[in-house]
Motif scaffolding. Structure first.
Motif, PDB file in Angstrom:
ATOM      1  N   THR A 116      -9.310  -0.411  -3.366  1.00 39.14           N
ATOM      2  CA  THR A 116      -8.738   0.932  -3.327  1.00 39.14           C
ATOM      3  C   THR A 116      -7.257   0.888  -3.676  1.00 39.14           C
ATOM      4  OG1 THR A 116      -8.261   0.654  -0.978  1.00 39.14           O
ATOM      5  CG2 THR A 116     -10.314   1.763  -1.548  1.00 39.14           C
ATOM      6  N   THR A 117      -6.784   1.928  -4.310  1.00 39.53           N
ATOM      7  CA  THR A 117      -5.374   1.994  -4.690  1.00 39.53           C
ATOM      8  C   THR A 117      -4.815   3.363  -4.318  1.00 39.53           C
ATOM      9  OG1 THR A 117      -6.069   2.698  -6.875  1.00 39.53           O
ATOM     10  CG2 THR A 117      -5.543   0.376  -6.626  1.00 39.53           C
ATOM     11  N   PRO A 118      -4.429   3.513  -3.052  1.00 43.69           N
ATOM     12  CA  PRO A 118      -3.847   4.803  -2.650  1.00 43.69           C
ATOM     13  C   PRO A 118      -2.584   5.094  -3.446  1.00 43.69           C
ATOM     14  CG  PRO A 118      -4.087   3.307  -0.771  1.00 43.69           C
ATOM     15  CD  PRO A 118      -4.416   2.521  -1.973  1.00 43.69           C
ATOM     16  N   GLU A 119      -2.467   6.318  -3.936  1.00 39.76           N
ATOM     17  CA  GLU A 119      -1.328   6.683  -4.787  1.00 39.76           C
ATOM     18  C   GLU A 119      -0.061   6.853  -3.945  1.00 39.76           C
ATOM     19  OE1 GLU A 119      -1.072   7.318  -8.296  1.00 39.76           O
ATOM     20  OE2 GLU A 119      -2.834   6.034  -8.105  1.00 39.76           O
ATOM     21  N   PRO A 120       1.092   6.560  -4.537  1.00 42.34           N
ATOM     22  CA  PRO A 120       2.344   6.888  -3.843  1.00 42.34           C
ATOM     23  C   PRO A 120       2.543   8.396  -3.803  1.00 42.34           C
ATOM     24  CG  PRO A 120       2.794   5.980  -6.006  1.00 42.34           C
ATOM     25  CD  PRO A 120       1.320   5.882  -5.798  1.00 42.34           C
ATOM     26  N   ARG A 121       3.526   8.830  -3.022  1.00 37.87           N
ATOM     27  CA  ARG A 121       3.848  10.256  -2.930  1.00 37.87           C
ATOM     28  C   ARG A 121       4.108  10.806  -4.332  1.00 37.87           C
ATOM     29  NH1 ARG A 121       8.742  13.127  -1.727  1.00 37.87           N
ATOM     30  NH2 ARG A 121       8.401  14.867  -0.317  1.00 37.87           N
ATOM     31  N   ALA A 122       3.509  11.955  -4.602  1.00 36.21           N
ATOM     32  CA  ALA A 122       3.607  12.526  -5.950  1.00 36.21           C
ATOM     33  C   ALA A 122       5.065  12.758  -6.317  1.00 36.21           C
ATOM     34  CB  ALA A 122       2.842  13.836  -6.002  1.00 36.21           C
ATOM     35  N   PHE A 123       5.399  12.427  -7.566  1.00 34.73           N
ATOM     36  CA  PHE A 123       6.792  12.536  -7.976  1.00 34.73           C
ATOM     37  C   PHE A 123       7.226  14.000  -8.031  1.00 34.73           C
ATOM     38  CE2 PHE A 123      10.522  11.852 -10.699  1.00 34.73           C
ATOM     39  CZ  PHE A 123      11.119  10.878  -9.922  1.00 34.73           C
ATOM     40  N   ALA A 124       6.267  14.899  -8.254  1.00 35.90           N
ATOM     41  CA  ALA A 124       6.590  16.321  -8.249  1.00 35.90           C
ATOM     42  C   ALA A 124       7.201  16.722  -6.906  1.00 35.90           C
ATOM     43  CB  ALA A 124       5.329  17.131  -8.514  1.00 35.90           C
ATOM     44  N   MET A 125       6.727  16.066  -5.841  1.00 37.75           N
ATOM     45  CA  MET A 125       7.255  16.355  -4.511  1.00 37.75           C
ATOM     46  C   MET A 125       8.733  15.991  -4.408  1.00 37.75           C
ATOM     47  SD  MET A 125       5.173  17.811  -2.506  1.00 37.75           S
ATOM     48  CE  MET A 125       5.761  17.489  -0.852  1.00 37.75           C
ATOM     49  N   GLU A 126       9.153  14.983  -5.198  1.00 37.43           N
ATOM     50  CA  GLU A 126      10.557  14.581  -5.166  1.00 37.43           C
ATOM     51  C   GLU A 126      11.444  15.673  -5.784  1.00 37.43           C
ATOM     52  OE1 GLU A 126      11.358  10.529  -5.475  1.00 37.43           O
ATOM     53  OE2 GLU A 126       9.764  10.466  -3.969  1.00 37.43           O
ATOM     54  N   TYR A 127      10.894  16.356  -6.803  1.00 43.38           N
ATOM     55  CA  TYR A 127      11.653  17.479  -7.361  1.00 43.38           C
ATOM     56  C   TYR A 127      11.724  18.612  -6.349  1.00 43.38           C
ATOM     57  CZ  TYR A 127      11.967  15.241 -11.871  1.00 43.38           C
ATOM     58  OH  TYR A 127      12.290  14.371 -12.868  1.00 43.38           O
ATOM     59  N   PHE A 128      10.682  18.701  -5.538  1.00 44.18           N
ATOM     60  CA  PHE A 128      10.702  19.693  -4.451  1.00 44.18           C
ATOM     61  C   PHE A 128      11.849  19.377  -3.478  1.00 44.18           C
ATOM     62  CE2 PHE A 128       9.154  21.174  -0.255  1.00 44.18           C
ATOM     63  CZ  PHE A 128       9.125  22.527  -0.532  1.00 44.18           C
ATOM     64  N   ASP A 129      12.078  18.077  -3.213  1.00 38.33           N
ATOM     65  CA  ASP A 129      13.197  17.670  -2.367  1.00 38.33           C
ATOM     66  C   ASP A 129      14.532  18.145  -2.948  1.00 38.33           C
ATOM     67  OD1 ASP A 129      11.429  16.406  -0.717  1.00 38.33           O
ATOM     68  OD2 ASP A 129      11.770  14.414  -1.546  1.00 38.33           O
ATOM     69  N   VAL A 130      14.663  18.036  -4.280  1.00 42.13           N
ATOM     70  CA  VAL A 130      15.893  18.496  -4.942  1.00 42.13           C
ATOM     71  C   VAL A 130      16.047  19.994  -4.733  1.00 42.13           C
ATOM     72  CG1 VAL A 130      17.073  18.732  -7.145  1.00 42.13           C
ATOM     73  CG2 VAL A 130      15.780  16.673  -6.670  1.00 42.13           C
ATOM     74  N   ARG A 180       0.852  -1.185   0.000  1.00 42.27           N
ATOM     75  CA  ARG A 180       0.000   0.000   0.000  1.00 42.27           C
ATOM     76  C   ARG A 180       0.888   1.235   0.000  1.00 42.27           C
ATOM     77  NH1 ARG A 180      -4.461  -1.543  -1.862  1.00 42.27           N
ATOM     78  NH2 ARG A 180      -5.853  -0.234  -0.650  1.00 42.27           N
ATOM     79  N   HIS A 181       0.729   2.071  -1.020  1.00 43.63           N
ATOM     80  CA  HIS A 181       1.688   3.166  -1.178  1.00 43.63           C
ATOM     81  C   HIS A 181       1.433   4.360  -0.276  1.00 43.63           C
ATOM     82  CE1 HIS A 181       3.924   1.083  -4.102  1.00 43.63           C
ATOM     83  NE2 HIS A 181       2.861   0.866  -4.845  1.00 43.63           N
ATOM     84  N   ASP A 182       0.278   4.354   0.418  1.00 41.70           N
ATOM     85  CA  ASP A 182       0.108   5.408   1.418  1.00 41.70           C
ATOM     86  C   ASP A 182       0.882   5.062   2.695  1.00 41.70           C
ATOM     87  OD1 ASP A 182      -1.603   3.257   1.677  1.00 41.70           O
ATOM     88  OD2 ASP A 182      -3.191   4.393   2.653  1.00 41.70           O
ATOM     89  N   LEU A 183       1.276   3.773   2.831  1.00 40.42           N
ATOM     90  CA  LEU A 183       2.016   3.344   4.018  1.00 40.42           C
ATOM     91  C   LEU A 183       3.495   3.117   3.715  1.00 40.42           C
ATOM     92  CD1 LEU A 183      -0.568   0.663   5.200  1.00 40.42           C
ATOM     93  CD2 LEU A 183      -0.314   2.961   6.099  1.00 40.42           C
ATOM     94  N   CYS A 184       3.779   2.655   2.485  1.00 37.42           N
ATOM     95  CA  CYS A 184       5.149   2.280   2.126  1.00 37.42           C
ATOM     96  C   CYS A 184       6.066   3.504   2.143  1.00 37.42           C
ATOM     97  CB  CYS A 184       5.158   1.648   0.736  1.00 37.42           C
ATOM     98  SG  CYS A 184       6.791   1.235   0.132  1.00 37.42           S
ATOM     99  N   LEU A 185       7.260   3.348   2.704  1.00 38.27           N
ATOM    100  CA  LEU A 185       8.238   4.439   2.751  1.00 38.27           C
ATOM    101  C   LEU A 185       9.086   4.475   1.484  1.00 38.27           C
ATOM    102  CD1 LEU A 185       9.473   4.099   6.430  1.00 38.27           C
ATOM    103  CD2 LEU A 185       7.939   5.820   5.506  1.00 38.27           C
TER     104      LEU A 185
END
Lengths: 203, 420
Positions: free
Chosen positions: B42-56, A163-168
């Motif tokens: 349900t398929t919760p999305e991973p952290r938006a990749f745009a946020m990773e550019y914010f990290d840069v 689950r990608h809301d939990l995975c780091l």
């Protein structure tokens, strides 16, 4: 006279110092350029293959061997791996291999008959003779006991997913390292799930 | 009840049609009559990749800010607070996972594995601190690295380590870097991430041993300043190389050193070069001879290292799960009937033949053979150069930071009484 000698000496000293300084600076500049080229070369070679989208870890349900390590090896407690229900594949069985323990005679939903150690699966009557099974992800620990049951006796609609809301999104997934079926791999971040019925393995 | 019969008929029909059913579809999906709407998973999305550019962006901002505090403001306080911010952002908020140190392995795997391509963000995290080090010194260590920041905060009573011990421990990062590259290149493991002592503290969740290791490092760090940075960090090796030839670097004094010796004890990392006036001319000629001898010794160290590396490749390759499994099955074939051994059972169930496994394992071992050979030679080269450096004297008049070792923390700037 003395003064002039002194001046000349000082000049000489200055010049010597200057040339020495130049030599050191030349080496420094040369080395800096070399290192810059090295870093540039490495990054150039890497950037050709680099992806702009990033990747995430996911379990291929067709490779999963239901070993149970997902529950214990994840850096998160409880694990970021949860059982999900691919309703498309489910047979809505009354006698569910993922819900009931194999030996349970009475089709009672009492706790001692349930396969799930945390009672994360709820069973709901839909219509005769069909039952819907829903997983409470807050309770699920990703142990895959139900997955094994469903795989052995049913349609194998219950399966594990990260689950990608939990995975780091660790650089190296600690479950992938010990997964006996090599089921966990990096997938493109824009297709982060492999849910049965929607995803088909490419042989 | 009608549905039940229908289901059995359908099942039989499908059996007849397909002949043999796959294990997956024993029961066809029912057709509901009660108007039941099937939910979808349900398929919760991973952290938006745009946020990773914010990290840069944050990384660049932090590196620029540190440079500003070092060169313009000359403010230790500014560097300290920037490092606290990095600790909170990259450490506790980002859970220590986008990390320049770990990116070494992604770069290695990208270059070694044709099927793997790292993300552009990880590549930027690898390159940017190195490029900054080439121009401004180790600004990344000073305040952008959360691992350094957490250790810097606990430095309380730093002791001066004996020089020999420092040099000895200073070999560990090279070995660690070499092993990390070897294990990443063979696709075995990312050991830097696995044995990161502080990531468990950032996540507030880790195996017991790793928490103990992290707390142990912090406790030692009270007396031996930043032990991980100085004696383990593999990325520090690369930064050391870059910083040694940096265009600009932190200076202790804003104008001219008056040799007041006040800064001498300010550096907890023993990274200040103290001017040495005791070298005699006589010693110098002796040193030239020694220098030549030790230069000639370098190939011997390298050959010795290569031999040791070659000898240890069988041991090192056991870290690879495939090699390990193949060896286990060859030496203990009776384990095939052990139903509790998950790895062996999964291998047997996969239908892969023993020959294929052994062939794959020997390919990996072959990579280890070449890799360990190179690793050994590399360690030999580093050892040789370190020995050689003992006989290199550079005439120094002033107290200066050692550009390679200095972590640009800025403590010494506060001690200098000279005003600009």
């Amino acid at each position: 006279m003395d003064h002039a000698v002194c001046l000349r000496l000082r000049n000489k000293g200055d010049m010597k110092k200057k040339s020495n300084f130049n030599r050191r600076e030349f080496i420094q500049n040369g080395m800096r350029l070399t290192l810059l080229v090295a870093v540039g070369g490495v990054s150039g070679l890497s950037v050709i293959k680099a992806t702009g989208k990033g990747d995430v870890w996911q379990i291929d349900p067709y490779k999963c061997t239901q070993c149970g390590r997902c529950a214990t090896e994840c850096v998160m407690t409880p694990s970021a791996v949860k059982c999900i229900h691919a309703y498309d594949v489910c047979g809505y069985c009354d006698l569910c291999g993922g819900y009931l323990k194999p030996g349970s005679n009475a089709r009672s939903t009492a706790a001692e008959n349930q396969l799930c150690p945390t009672a994360a699966i709820t069973r709901k009557f839909i219509e005769e003779p069909y039952f819907e099974y829903v997983i409470d992800e807050d309770l699920c620990i990703g142990c895959a006991k139900c997955v094994k049951g469903c795989d052995s006796f049913g349609n194998s609609s219950l399966h594990l997913q990260i689950r990608h809301d939990l995975c780091l999104n660790c650089n190296q997934c600690s479950i992938a390292r010990v997964c006996p079926g090599d089921a966990i791999s990096r997938v493109p971040a824009d297709q982060p799930y492999m849910i049965k019925g929607q995803y088909n393995p490419q042989e | 009840m009608r549905n039940k019969y229908l289901r059995i008929i359908l099942l039989l029909l499908s059996l007849i049609i397909t002949g043999e059913l796959t294990a997956q579809n024993r029961f066809p999906k029912p057709e509901f009559e009660s108007g039941y709407v099937q939910p979808s998973p349900t398929t919760p999305e991973p952290r938006a990749f745009a946020m990773e550019y914010f990290d840069v962006f944050i990384l660049i901002a932090v590196l620029l800010l540190i440079s500003y505090f070092i060169f313009r403001k000359r403010s230790r306080r500014g560097i300290l607070w920037t490092s606290v911010f990095s600790l909170i952002y990259f450490g506790f908020y980002r859970n220590g996972c986008i990390c320049s140190i770990g990116a070494i392995q992604n770069v290695t795997l990208t270059l070694a594995d044709p099927n793997y391509g790292m993300s552009v963000v990880a590549l930027l995290f690898f390159i940017l601190p190195l490029v900054f080090a080439l121009y401004t010194g180790r600004t990344f260590c000073a305040g952008a690295c959360p691992l350094g920041a957490i250790q810097d905060l606990v430095v309380h009573k730093p002791i001066k380590l004996p020089v020999a011990l420092q040099r000895g421990l200073g070999m560990i990062p090279y070995l660690y870097l070499g092993l990390a590259v070897l294990y990443a290149a063979t696709g075995t493991d990312f050991i830097i991430c696995r044995y990161d002592p502080f990531v468990g503290i950032f996540r507030m969740d880790a195996p017991f041993t790793m928490i103990v290791l992290g707390i142990g490092f912090l406790l030692v760090g009270i007396f031996v300043a930043r032990p991980y940075c100085r004696f383990f960090c593999p990325y520090g090796v690369l930064l050391n190389w870059m910083s040694s030839f940096s265009r600009w670097h932190l200076t202790i004094t804003p104008s001219e050193c008056v040799s007041c010796k006040l800064c001498e004890n300010s550096c907890p990392f023993d990274a200040i070069d103290i001017p040495d006036h005791s070298i005699q001319k006589k010693d110098v000629s002796k040193n030239v001879k020694r220098f030549l001898i030790f230069t000639l010794l370098i190939p011997i160290w390298m050959a010795l290292g290569a031999w040791v590396g070659h000898q240890s490749h069988v041991f090192l390759s056991k870290g690879n799960s495939q090699v390990y499994l193949a060896e286990l099955l060859i030496s203990h074939p009776e384990l095939k009937s052990d139903i509790d051994n998950l790895d062996i059972q999964a291998f047997l169930a996969s239908g892969k033949s023993m020959d294929v496994l052994v062939e794959e394992a020997s390919l990996i071992r072959n990579k280890f053979r070449i890799g360990s050979w190179i690793l050994g030679a590399f360690i030999g080269l580093v050892f040789g150069i370190k020995l050689l450096k003992q006989f290199v004297y550079r005439k120094k008049e002033d107290y200066e930071p050692n550009k390679g070792e200095c972590l640009s923390c800025g403590r010494c700037m506060d001690y200098c009484p000279v005003e600009s």
